[in-house]
Design an enzyme around this catalytic site. Sequence first.
Site, PDB file in Angstrom:
ATOM      1  N   GLU A   1       0.824  -1.201   0.000  1.00  0.00           N
ATOM      2  CA  GLU A   1       0.000   0.000   0.000  1.00  0.00           C
ATOM      3  C   GLU A   1       0.857   1.250   0.000  1.00  0.00           C
ATOM      4  O   GLU A   1       1.979   1.256   0.510  1.00  0.00           O
ATOM      5  CB  GLU A   1      -0.945  -0.005   1.199  1.00  0.00           C
TER       6      GLU A   1
ATOM      7  N   CYS B   1       3.604   8.495   0.583  1.00  0.00           N
ATOM      8  CA  CYS B   1       4.199   7.616   1.586  1.00  0.00           C
ATOM      9  C   CYS B   1       4.262   6.221   0.976  1.00  0.00           C
ATOM     10  O   CYS B   1       3.220   5.664   0.602  1.00  0.00           O
ATOM     11  CB  CYS B   1       3.361   7.613   2.863  1.00  0.00           C
TER      12      CYS B   1
ATOM     13  N   CYS C   1       6.663  -6.535   7.422  1.00  0.00           N
ATOM     14  CA  CYS C   1       7.803  -6.012   8.187  1.00  0.00           C
ATOM     15  C   CYS C   1       8.112  -6.976   9.321  1.00  0.00           C
ATOM     16  O   CYS C   1       7.198  -7.599   9.868  1.00  0.00           O
ATOM     17  CB  CYS C   1       7.468  -4.629   8.748  1.00  0.00           C
TER      18      CYS C   1
ATOM     19  N   CYS D   1       7.047  -3.743  15.858  1.00  0.00           N
ATOM     20  CA  CYS D   1       6.565  -2.624  16.683  1.00  0.00           C
ATOM     21  C   CYS D   1       5.070  -2.812  16.982  1.00  0.00           C
ATOM     22  O   CYS D   1       4.275  -3.044  16.068  1.00  0.00           O
ATOM     23  CB  CYS D   1       6.801  -1.299  15.966  1.00  0.00           C
TER      24      CYS D   1
ATOM     25  N   CYS E   1       2.076  -0.825  15.130  1.00  0.00           N
ATOM     26  CA  CYS E   1       2.051  -0.795  13.662  1.00  0.00           C
ATOM     27  C   CYS E   1       1.404  -2.053  13.091  1.00  0.00           C
ATOM     28  O   CYS E   1       1.817  -3.173  13.396  1.00  0.00           O
ATOM     29  CB  CYS E   1       3.483  -0.658  13.133  1.00  0.00           C
TER      30      CYS E   1
ATOM     31  N   CYS F   1      -0.122   2.789   8.443  1.00  0.00           N
ATOM     32  CA  CYS F   1       0.695   1.703   7.897  1.00  0.00           C
ATOM     33  C   CYS F   1       0.076   0.324   8.115  1.00  0.00           C
ATOM     34  O   CYS F   1      -0.175  -0.078   9.235  1.00  0.00           O
ATOM     35  CB  CYS F   1       2.079   1.714   8.542  1.00  0.00           C
TER      36      CYS F   1
END
Length: 343
Positions: free
Chosen positions: A90, A103, A110, A114, A117, A331
């Site tokens: 995205e 962005c 990922c 975290c 996120c 995100c």
Amino acid sequence: MKNLLDFTLEELQSWMKENGESAFRAKQIFSWIYNEVWNYDDMKNIPNSLKHKLKDNFYIGIPKIEEVYESSLDGTKKMLLRFNDGNIIESVIMQYKHGNSICISTQVGCRMGCKFCASTLGGRVRDLTCGEILSQVIIGKKICGDRISNIVLMGSGEPLDNFDNVMKFLKIVNADYGLNIGQRHITLSTCGIVPKIIELADKEMSITLAISLHAFSDEKRKEIMPIANKYSITEILDACRYYIDKTGRRITFEYSLVSGVNDGKEDARSLAKILKGMLCHVNLIPVNEIKENTLKRPSKKVIEEFEEILKSNGIEVTVRREMGADINAACGQLRKSYIESAK
């Protein structure tokens, strides 16, 4: 078959020479691509013999637009893009008075973990190539119908975990034969991979480095960011000072405010203390609430108090304006919900 977007001008020129073609054809081909002509047959000044060679050796890796969502609040556009292997990423286009910002993602998923996120919930699937990172900017320009003036590497993925591809992307996107977006208009956000921050500093680029800090102490940071178990805040700040010394560029520290976790007055005072004297700016980000965890955003009053404490201690600070709240523009949120609904 290779993705033509993964090539620099010099690399394509070398290929041309090796295959009996004139080197100047490389610039012509890139001119077509960056002007949104993605079919070799429509490149009018390219000889048919070369078009056949291109078709046999290269594809132009523009992803399929799966969905485009537009915010009714502020015109923010979120794109879901599908690559040839079926993976979805995205990107978000944000329209400001000073121009269009995009962005972009640097990985499919990922692995940094975290807690605030959504893009890390399914882990890292794979890195994006430099051409796949670039393609988001190219297609973003087409969708918004205007020039992209600013790029933020702050979508899904950790840019410094995909270092070589990201560095090559920065070279290509900055080049005058392509999109010609100046380095000062590019921000790279990292959770703090110290050796790569130092390696980036040694390249002496003019990009803005943004550090996802989110806490003033290692103990607090470990609660929400697993990377804190590997690199301490002291190590990160030392690397940031090195970056400032090498580049002369101001660092941005991103600080996601989480209610009851890192939003207290003592947190603000302690944050100001560790950043005092550094060429930096703090970007306060009220946390995006996602259903997979219990993290909540603070009240407006708490956010304002935190901001004021930083300001009173000489720290430059802004509160990030939320964009695209009605279209899951944070995100990883949209990709995850889309994949779940498709099962």
